[in-house]
Design an enzyme around this catalytic site. Structure first.
Site, PDB file in Angstrom:
ATOM      1  N   SER A 153     -12.343  -0.250   2.044  1.00  0.00           N
ATOM      2  CA  SER A 153     -10.953  -0.451   1.646  1.00  0.00           C
ATOM      3  C   SER A 153     -10.691  -1.943   1.413  1.00  0.00           C
ATOM      4  O   SER A 153     -11.387  -2.568   0.603  1.00  0.00           O
ATOM      5  CB  SER A 153     -10.032   0.127   2.723  1.00  0.00           C
ATOM      6  OG  SER A 153      -8.697   0.207   2.279  1.00  0.00           O
ATOM      7  N   ARG A 159       4.134   2.993   8.522  1.00  0.00           N
ATOM      8  CA  ARG A 159       2.906   3.676   8.923  1.00  0.00           C
ATOM      9  C   ARG A 159       2.881   5.116   8.422  1.00  0.00           C
ATOM     10  O   ARG A 159       1.824   5.625   8.000  1.00  0.00           O
ATOM     11  CB  ARG A 159       2.758   3.647  10.442  1.00  0.00           C
ATOM     12  CG  ARG A 159       1.482   4.297  10.962  1.00  0.00           C
ATOM     13  CD  ARG A 159       0.265   3.637  10.382  1.00  0.00           C
ATOM     14  NE  ARG A 159      -0.964   4.095  11.014  1.00  0.00           N
ATOM     15  CZ  ARG A 159      -2.176   3.786  10.606  1.00  0.00           C
ATOM     16  NH1 ARG A 159      -2.341   3.017   9.543  1.00  0.00           N
ATOM     17  NH2 ARG A 159      -3.241   4.233  11.238  1.00  0.00           N
ATOM     18  N   ASP A 191     -10.457  10.725  -2.396  1.00  0.00           N
ATOM     19  CA  ASP A 191      -9.746   9.485  -2.092  1.00  0.00           C
ATOM     20  C   ASP A 191      -8.907   9.109  -3.303  1.00  0.00           C
ATOM     21  O   ASP A 191      -9.401   8.543  -4.274  1.00  0.00           O
ATOM     22  CB  ASP A 191     -10.756   8.385  -1.764  1.00  0.00           C
ATOM     23  CG  ASP A 191     -10.097   7.063  -1.397  1.00  0.00           C
ATOM     24  OD1 ASP A 191      -8.852   6.977  -1.451  1.00  0.00           O
ATOM     25  OD2 ASP A 191     -10.835   6.120  -1.059  1.00  0.00           O
ATOM     26  N   HIS A 214      -8.948   9.025   1.744  1.00  0.00           N
ATOM     27  CA  HIS A 214      -9.373   7.639   1.961  1.00  0.00           C
ATOM     28  C   HIS A 214      -9.979   7.436   3.350  1.00  0.00           C
ATOM     29  O   HIS A 214     -10.877   6.612   3.528  1.00  0.00           O
ATOM     30  CB  HIS A 214      -8.183   6.705   1.764  1.00  0.00           C
ATOM     31  CG  HIS A 214      -8.530   5.254   1.798  1.00  0.00           C
ATOM     32  ND1 HIS A 214      -9.481   4.694   0.961  1.00  0.00           N
ATOM     33  CD2 HIS A 214      -8.067   4.226   2.575  1.00  0.00           C
ATOM     34  CE1 HIS A 214      -9.583   3.402   1.212  1.00  0.00           C
ATOM     35  NE2 HIS A 214      -8.752   3.097   2.185  1.00  0.00           N
ATOM     36  N   ASP A 215      -9.506   8.174   4.327  1.00  0.00           N
ATOM     37  CA  ASP A 215     -10.014   8.038   5.696  1.00  0.00           C
ATOM     38  C   ASP A 215     -11.480   8.422   5.832  1.00  0.00           C
ATOM     39  O   ASP A 215     -12.092   8.181   6.879  1.00  0.00           O
ATOM     40  CB  ASP A 215      -9.183   8.889   6.658  1.00  0.00           C
ATOM     41  CG  ASP A 215      -7.976   8.139   7.201  1.00  0.00           C
ATOM     42  OD1 ASP A 215      -7.836   6.941   6.893  1.00  0.00           O
ATOM     43  OD2 ASP A 215      -7.168   8.753   7.924  1.00  0.00           O
TER      44      ASP A 215
END
Length: 389
Positions: A152, A222, A329, A362-363
């Site tokens: 990232s 968040r 992602d 994405h994680d």
């Protein structure tokens, strides 16, 4: 693997890309493994937005025993016998300037005022972080890195290393990253920032002087971020349209997703989960740090000074590359990694590319996908290790 962070102080002023100058600063660092005699086996790991220098291993309690839940954020990737094997490589994790995990940042004292920097901490960029990291390596006596690695935002730093210090990097491992942010990504960051700066407790960024914290804004920021880190498939699999447990139900049936609220406005599991993540984040992360780091994300664009020509921008790079992307992602899509691959190939650079069909969004770059870990392991064992004696 018990690790202890070390603070390095630098008294030589650091000129930043914004034109501001940091008169002195500190960087918090952790290392894993042993630096070999000719210092050829060092691997620098660059962290993403809300991570830190604590890349792997565990911190210890007062009795020298591993603290529960204190493992580093890439603990599954780095360590003895892991894809980045610390019996072979000397791994360095450094907390970036502007962060809130020990390195100089908005919560530290501004020597000019004697108060917390707050909103007055200067704007930092990816290039500034790389410059500070290079000074750290100078202090450690490391001239050349076997590899720089990051996911990232950490991948952007890795890419920048190959451009700012092409002679000092033999290999670059760029995971789930991009050569710049899309307009959609910048938009998500801006909405998150607006949530913070419009919080009544923000006080123009000087909330510490007022004895407050903009927790509401951080919670929302968040929550927005977490939505973008997960794929639609994972959200539906984990939560679907399930309602949160009601009184009398066994909380264990929904494991960590059974975060309970007393208010009646939380009905769905996904709402409960996002609020839990937001609450947790607002207790440990600094709001000004969030603003600084997301701006650094937005600003990064090595092709800007080449009229948008990424191939021209990457002509300076001399490292060999491994790029990894993940099919679901959508924040840093495989197409963005392929842009980097194409530009490097146009410059006749050595590039390996791995696109993993994974459902995690994405994680995925933080998770235990065996194909992903096998690709990284193979690259370090057969390619990177060739230059480390």
């Amino acid at each position: 693997m018990i690790v202890t962070p070390v603070t390095h102080r630098f008294d030589r002023p650091l000129a930043l890309r914004s034109g501001a100058v940091l008169p002195a600063y500190e960087l918090v660092v952790e290392t894993y493994g042993t630096l070999n005699a000719d210092k050829s086996n060092a691997v620098l790991v660059c962290h993403a937005l809300n991570a830190s220098h604590h890349v792997a291993g565990f911190h210890a309690d007062a009795h020298g025993q591993p603290l529960a839940r204190s493992e580093g954020w890439w603990h599954n990737m780095i360590g003895p016998g892991k894809p980045v094997d610390t019996t072979r490589f000397f791994v360095i994790g450094v907390n970036n300037l502007g962060s809130c995990f020990g390195s100089s940042g908005p919560t530290h004292t501004n020597p000019a005022t004697g108060q917390a920097w707050g909103a007055d901490f200067p704007v930092v960029t990816v290039e500034d972080w790389v410059e500070a990291q290079a000074r750290l390596l100078d202090a450690m006596g490391i001239d050349t890195l076997a590899a720089v690695m990051g996911g990232s935002l950490g991948g952007m730093q890795t890419l920048s290393w190959t451009l700012q210090y092409p002679e000092r990097v033999r290999h670059a491992v760029v995971v789930a990253s991009a050569p710049n942010l899309t307009a959609e990504n910048i938009a998500f960051n801006e909405v998150a920032r607006r949530a913070i700066v419009t919080d009544p407790d923000f006080h123009d960024g000087h909330y510490l002087r007022h004895g407050t914290l903009p927790r509401r804004g951080l919670r929302i920021a968040r929550m927005i971020g977490h939505i973008t880190y997960l794929s639609d498939d994972v959200m539906n699999e984990k939560f679907g349209r399930a309602l949160r447990p009601v009184d009398g139900e066994d909380p264990a049936a929904v494991a960590e997703l059974a975060y309970r609220y007393t208010t009646q406005d939380v009905e769905f599991q996904i709402e409960s989960y996002l609020r839990y993540q937001g609450d947790k984040f607002s207790e440990y992360f600094d709001a000004n740090t969030y603003l600084l780091i997301t701006r650094a994300l937005d600003y990064f664009d090595p092709a800007r000074e080449f009229d948008g020509n990424l191939s021209a921008a990457l002509a300076r790079a001399k490292a060999k590359f491994l790029l990894v992307s993940f099919s679901t992602d959508w924040r840093f899509s495989p197409a963005r990694s392929r842009e980097i691959v194409k530009a490097l190939l146009e410059n006749r650079r050595a590039v390996s590319y791995c696109e993993i069909d994974a459902p995690h969004g994405h994680d995925a770059f933080l998770l235990d996908d065996p194909r992903y870990h096998a690709a990284v392991r193979s690259y370090f064992e057969h390619t990177v290790a060739g230059g480390a004696k």
